[in-house]
Design a protein around this motif. Structure first.
Motif, PDB file in Angstrom:
ATOM      1  N   PRO A 152       0.648  -1.199   0.072  1.00 38.06           N
ATOM      2  CA  PRO A 152      -0.015  -0.051  -0.252  1.00 38.06           C
ATOM      3  C   PRO A 152       0.959   1.418   0.088  1.00 38.06           C
ATOM      4  O   PRO A 152       1.887   1.309   0.604  1.00 38.06           O
ATOM      5  N   VAL A 153       0.484   2.394  -0.719  1.00 37.50           N
ATOM      6  CA  VAL A 153       1.132   3.651  -0.747  1.00 37.50           C
ATOM      7  C   VAL A 153      -0.040   4.532  -0.716  1.00 37.50           C
ATOM      8  O   VAL A 153      -0.966   4.610  -1.255  1.00 37.50           O
ATOM      9  N   THR A 154       0.190   5.559   0.382  1.00 39.42           N
ATOM     10  CA  THR A 154      -0.619   6.614   0.336  1.00 39.42           C
ATOM     11  C   THR A 154      -0.200   7.836  -0.220  1.00 39.42           C
ATOM     12  O   THR A 154       1.020   8.199  -0.272  1.00 39.42           O
ATOM     13  N   ILE A 155      -1.236   8.601  -1.035  1.00 36.23           N
ATOM     14  CA  ILE A 155      -1.030   9.580  -1.666  1.00 36.23           C
ATOM     15  C   ILE A 155      -2.142  10.983  -1.153  1.00 36.23           C
ATOM     16  O   ILE A 155      -3.043  10.432  -0.471  1.00 36.23           O
ATOM     17  N   ALA A 156      -1.909  12.049  -1.364  1.00 32.22           N
ATOM     18  CA  ALA A 156      -2.784  13.003  -1.231  1.00 32.22           C
ATOM     19  C   ALA A 156      -4.200  12.892  -1.762  1.00 32.22           C
ATOM     20  O   ALA A 156      -4.164  12.455  -2.952  1.00 32.22           O
ATOM     21  N   VAL A 157      -5.332  13.226  -1.265  1.00 37.42           N
ATOM     22  CA  VAL A 157      -6.598  12.938  -2.005  1.00 37.42           C
ATOM     23  C   VAL A 157      -6.692  13.724  -3.178  1.00 37.42           C
ATOM     24  O   VAL A 157      -7.101  13.316  -4.153  1.00 37.42           O
ATOM     25  N   SER A 158      -6.044  15.069  -3.127  1.00 41.64           N
ATOM     26  CA  SER A 158      -5.994  15.671  -4.472  1.00 41.64           C
ATOM     27  C   SER A 158      -5.240  15.020  -5.528  1.00 41.64           C
ATOM     28  O   SER A 158      -5.569  15.353  -6.689  1.00 41.64           O
ATOM     29  N   ASP A 159      -4.124  14.213  -5.229  1.00 41.65           N
ATOM     30  CA  ASP A 159      -3.353  13.601  -6.278  1.00 41.65           C
ATOM     31  C   ASP A 159      -3.880  12.474  -6.870  1.00 41.65           C
ATOM     32  O   ASP A 159      -3.563  12.081  -7.955  1.00 41.65           O
ATOM     33  N   PHE A 160      -5.135  11.888  -6.479  1.00 45.12           N
ATOM     34  CA  PHE A 160      -5.539  10.481  -6.819  1.00 45.12           C
ATOM     35  C   PHE A 160      -6.006  10.830  -8.350  1.00 45.12           C
ATOM     36  O   PHE A 160      -5.498   9.785  -9.269  1.00 45.12           O
ATOM     37  N   PHE A 161      -6.920  11.426  -8.544  1.00 42.91           N
ATOM     38  CA  PHE A 161      -7.683  11.412  -9.656  1.00 42.91           C
ATOM     39  C   PHE A 161      -6.706  12.222 -10.810  1.00 42.91           C
ATOM     40  O   PHE A 161      -6.944  12.176 -12.010  1.00 42.91           O
ATOM     41  N   ALA A 162      -5.648  13.129 -10.274  1.00 44.47           N
ATOM     42  CA  ALA A 162      -4.738  13.601 -11.402  1.00 44.47           C
ATOM     43  C   ALA A 162      -3.791  12.380 -11.946  1.00 44.47           C
ATOM     44  O   ALA A 162      -3.495  12.099 -13.110  1.00 44.47           O
ATOM     45  N   ARG A 163      -3.418  11.529 -11.083  1.00 46.15           N
ATOM     46  CA  ARG A 163      -2.689  10.440 -11.222  1.00 46.15           C
ATOM     47  C   ARG A 163      -3.767   9.476 -12.290  1.00 46.15           C
ATOM     48  O   ARG A 163      -3.290   8.717 -13.027  1.00 46.15           O
ATOM     49  N   TRP A 164      -4.816   9.294 -11.655  1.00 45.41           N
ATOM     50  CA  TRP A 164      -5.850   8.344 -12.308  1.00 45.41           C
ATOM     51  C   TRP A 164      -6.056   8.839 -13.993  1.00 45.41           C
ATOM     52  O   TRP A 164      -5.834   8.084 -14.843  1.00 45.41           O
ATOM     53  N   LYS A 165      -6.086  10.229 -13.932  1.00 47.85           N
ATOM     54  CA  LYS A 165      -6.239  10.576 -15.418  1.00 47.85           C
ATOM     55  C   LYS A 165      -4.865  10.547 -16.307  1.00 47.85           C
ATOM     56  O   LYS A 165      -5.062  10.165 -17.528  1.00 47.85           O
ATOM     57  N   GLN A 166      -3.857  10.613 -15.553  1.00 51.62           N
ATOM     58  CA  GLN A 166      -2.299  10.487 -16.413  1.00 51.62           C
ATOM     59  C   GLN A 166      -2.330   8.967 -16.851  1.00 51.62           C
ATOM     60  O   GLN A 166      -2.092   8.858 -17.902  1.00 51.62           O
ATOM     61  N   LEU A 167      -2.908   8.078 -15.951  1.00 50.92           N
ATOM     62  CA  LEU A 167      -2.625   6.603 -16.522  1.00 50.92           C
ATOM     63  C   LEU A 167      -3.650   6.266 -17.517  1.00 50.92           C
ATOM     64  O   LEU A 167      -3.311   5.481 -18.351  1.00 50.92           O
ATOM     65  N   GLY A 168      -4.968   6.828 -17.632  1.00 54.39           N
ATOM     66  CA  GLY A 168      -5.636   6.868 -18.399  1.00 54.39           C
ATOM     67  C   GLY A 168      -5.272   7.120 -19.821  1.00 54.39           C
ATOM     68  O   GLY A 168      -5.365   6.430 -20.850  1.00 54.39           O
ATOM     69  N   GLU A 169      -4.586   8.384 -19.780  1.00 53.34           N
ATOM     70  CA  GLU A 169      -4.199   8.844 -20.965  1.00 53.34           C
ATOM     71  C   GLU A 169      -2.941   8.056 -21.553  1.00 53.34           C
ATOM     72  O   GLU A 169      -2.885   8.159 -22.783  1.00 53.34           O
ATOM     73  N   ALA A 170      -2.143   7.620 -20.816  1.00 55.06           N
ATOM     74  CA  ALA A 170      -1.115   6.892 -20.908  1.00 55.06           C
ATOM     75  C   ALA A 170      -1.135   5.590 -21.623  1.00 55.06           C
ATOM     76  O   ALA A 170      -0.289   5.079 -22.604  1.00 55.06           O
ATOM     77  N   GLY A 171      -2.534   4.769 -21.192  1.00 55.32           N
ATOM     78  CA  GLY A 171      -2.774   3.738 -21.895  1.00 55.32           C
ATOM     79  C   GLY A 171      -1.943   2.556 -21.623  1.00 55.32           C
ATOM     80  O   GLY A 171      -1.823   1.715 -22.419  1.00 55.32           O
ATOM     81  N   LEU A 172      -1.063   2.407 -20.591  1.00 53.97           N
ATOM     82  CA  LEU A 172      -0.404   1.346 -20.117  1.00 53.97           C
ATOM     83  C   LEU A 172      -1.058   0.326 -19.995  1.00 53.97           C
ATOM     84  O   LEU A 172      -0.488  -0.837 -20.128  1.00 53.97           O
ATOM     85  N   GLY A 173      -1.947   0.262 -18.753  1.00 55.64           N
ATOM     86  CA  GLY A 173      -2.554  -0.792 -18.460  1.00 55.64           C
ATOM     87  C   GLY A 173      -4.092  -0.386 -17.753  1.00 55.64           C
ATOM     88  O   GLY A 173      -4.020   0.313 -16.830  1.00 55.64           O
ATOM     89  N   GLU A 174      -5.009  -1.050 -18.128  1.00 55.51           N
ATOM     90  CA  GLU A 174      -6.356  -0.792 -17.472  1.00 55.51           C
ATOM     91  C   GLU A 174      -7.235  -1.967 -17.886  1.00 55.51           C
ATOM     92  O   GLU A 174      -7.153  -2.528 -18.852  1.00 55.51           O
ATOM     93  N   ALA A 175      -8.010  -2.105 -16.778  1.00 60.65           N
ATOM     94  CA  ALA A 175      -8.850  -3.385 -17.123  1.00 60.65           C
ATOM     95  C   ALA A 175     -10.231  -2.595 -16.005  1.00 60.65           C
ATOM     96  O   ALA A 175     -10.047  -2.187 -15.121  1.00 60.65           O
ATOM     97  N   GLN A 176     -11.378  -3.165 -16.633  1.00 60.92           N
ATOM     98  CA  GLN A 176     -12.722  -2.807 -16.142  1.00 60.92           C
ATOM     99  C   GLN A 176     -13.454  -3.954 -16.262  1.00 60.92           C
ATOM    100  O   GLN A 176     -13.692  -4.872 -17.215  1.00 60.92           O
ATOM    101  N   SER A 177     -14.286  -4.189 -15.371  1.00 59.50           N
ATOM    102  CA  SER A 177     -15.439  -4.959 -15.328  1.00 59.50           C
ATOM    103  C   SER A 177     -16.610  -4.825 -14.439  1.00 59.50           C
ATOM    104  O   SER A 177     -16.573  -4.023 -13.366  1.00 59.50           O
ATOM    105  N   VAL A 178     -17.869  -5.068 -14.703  1.00 57.01           N
ATOM    106  CA  VAL A 178     -18.997  -4.894 -13.908  1.00 57.01           C
ATOM    107  C   VAL A 178     -19.300  -6.287 -13.699  1.00 57.01           C
ATOM    108  O   VAL A 178     -19.636  -7.228 -14.248  1.00 57.01           O
ATOM    109  N   LEU A 179     -19.471  -6.444 -12.144  1.00 55.03           N
ATOM    110  CA  LEU A 179     -19.707  -7.759 -11.457  1.00 55.03           C
ATOM    111  C   LEU A 179     -20.939  -7.799 -10.628  1.00 55.03           C
ATOM    112  O   LEU A 179     -21.324  -6.725 -10.110  1.00 55.03           O
ATOM    113  N   LYS A 180     -21.655  -8.933 -10.769  1.00 52.75           N
ATOM    114  CA  LYS A 180     -22.918  -9.073 -10.035  1.00 52.75           C
ATOM    115  C   LYS A 180     -22.582  -9.186  -8.615  1.00 52.75           C
ATOM    116  O   LYS A 180     -21.707 -10.072  -8.049  1.00 52.75           O
ATOM    117  N   THR A 181     -23.170  -8.546  -7.692  1.00 58.63           N
ATOM    118  CA  THR A 181     -23.043  -8.486  -6.183  1.00 58.63           C
ATOM    119  C   THR A 181     -24.233  -8.550  -5.487  1.00 58.63           C
ATOM    120  O   THR A 181     -24.422  -7.417  -4.854  1.00 58.63           O
TER     121      THR A 181
END
Length: 269
Positions: A152-181
């Protein structure tokens, strides 16, 4: 709009379903049962300090008579190669396995594991023994994935979605699924947070504008010196009995492994 990735509900043999539940539980918990048969029970206890770990295997005799000719081996894919992404060897300095086990007795053996590179295929555990003159060989998939070498690595609340956006734009690795719960209820958030934290993520409280959503960060470390960041977002919708999981990472294999593990954990609930 959320819709499950696989709307069909396959019918599964009870014994297979139970084995899947044992395996899935060990994807986020450090100890528990891996296999529970008529003659033997196999338990695991694991500790990780990325990029290494130690896994204890416990073999219990459930049969009415003794079991003997016991052997327990673990091996990883391409383990003979100098470039093998995962190595697993017997820990040094431990006692040999007993020649036999009386009913209700237990044997144990420890293995050292090292993640050299991100890998996609879990190692195999092979157990053989003889009971009442009949030899038996069990081959079980060990719940050891590249996700287990994440911390685990803790980052500032304000940094999370900035990094989220960067990773999305970089396209290095992403996986998404919708699961029955369908098991999700009002207090399911506690279980979800336990699962995400158990997989090696730090939960970033207050980063997501939707209070029920979970966002988290981890870093996978390899002995080669490689490190890969991984961000996860869990969006539960109890009213629809669905949950969307999105993983973004600097390594595609890692992102897919996190998503796969999460799906197995949810499916086995």
């Amino acid at each position: 709009e959320l819709a499950p990735d696989d709307p069909a509900d396959p019918v599964e043999e009870p014994s297979i379903a139970e084995s899947r539940r044992h395996y899935a539980r060990l994807l986020w918990e450090s100890d528990g049962i891996l296999y529970d048969g008529d003659e033997v029970q196999v338990g695991l206890m694991a500790q990780y300090k990325p990029p290494a770990g130690r896994v204890g295997v416990f073999l219990g005799n459930k049969a009415a008579g003794a079991i003997y000719d016991i052997s327990i081996h673990a091996f990883a894919k391409d383990s003979d190669s100098k470039d093998a992404p995962l190595s697993i060897t017997e820990s040094p300095g431990q006692s040999a396995l007993p020649a036999s086990l009386l009913p209700l007795a237990q044997a144990r053996i420890y293995f050292d594991v090292t993640c050299h590179h991100v890998f996609s295929t879990p190692p195999t555990l092979r157990i053989s023994y003889t009971q009442a003159g009949a030899p038996t060989v069990l081959e079980l998939q060990l719940p050891i994935t590249c996700v287990h070498f994440m911390a685990p690595v803790t980052i500032a609340v304000s940094d999370f979605f900035a990094r989220w956006k960067q990773l999305g734009e970089a396209g290095l690795g992403e996986a998404q699924s919708v699961l029955k719960t369908p098991f999700l209820e009002e207090r399911a958030g506690e279980w979800l947070r336990g699962v995400v934290g158990g997989m090696g993520f730090a939960l970033i409280q207050g980063a997501d504008p939707v209070p029920d959503n979970i966002v988290a960060v981890g870093i996978a470390t390899c002995k080669s010196g490689e490190k890969f960041g991984c961000l996860m977002r869990v969006e539960p919708k109890p009213s629809h009995s669905l949950t969307r999981i999105t993983v973004r990472a600097t390594n595609d294999t890692l992102a897919k492994a996190v998503a796969t593990n999460t799906a197995m954990i949810f499916d086995s609930k």
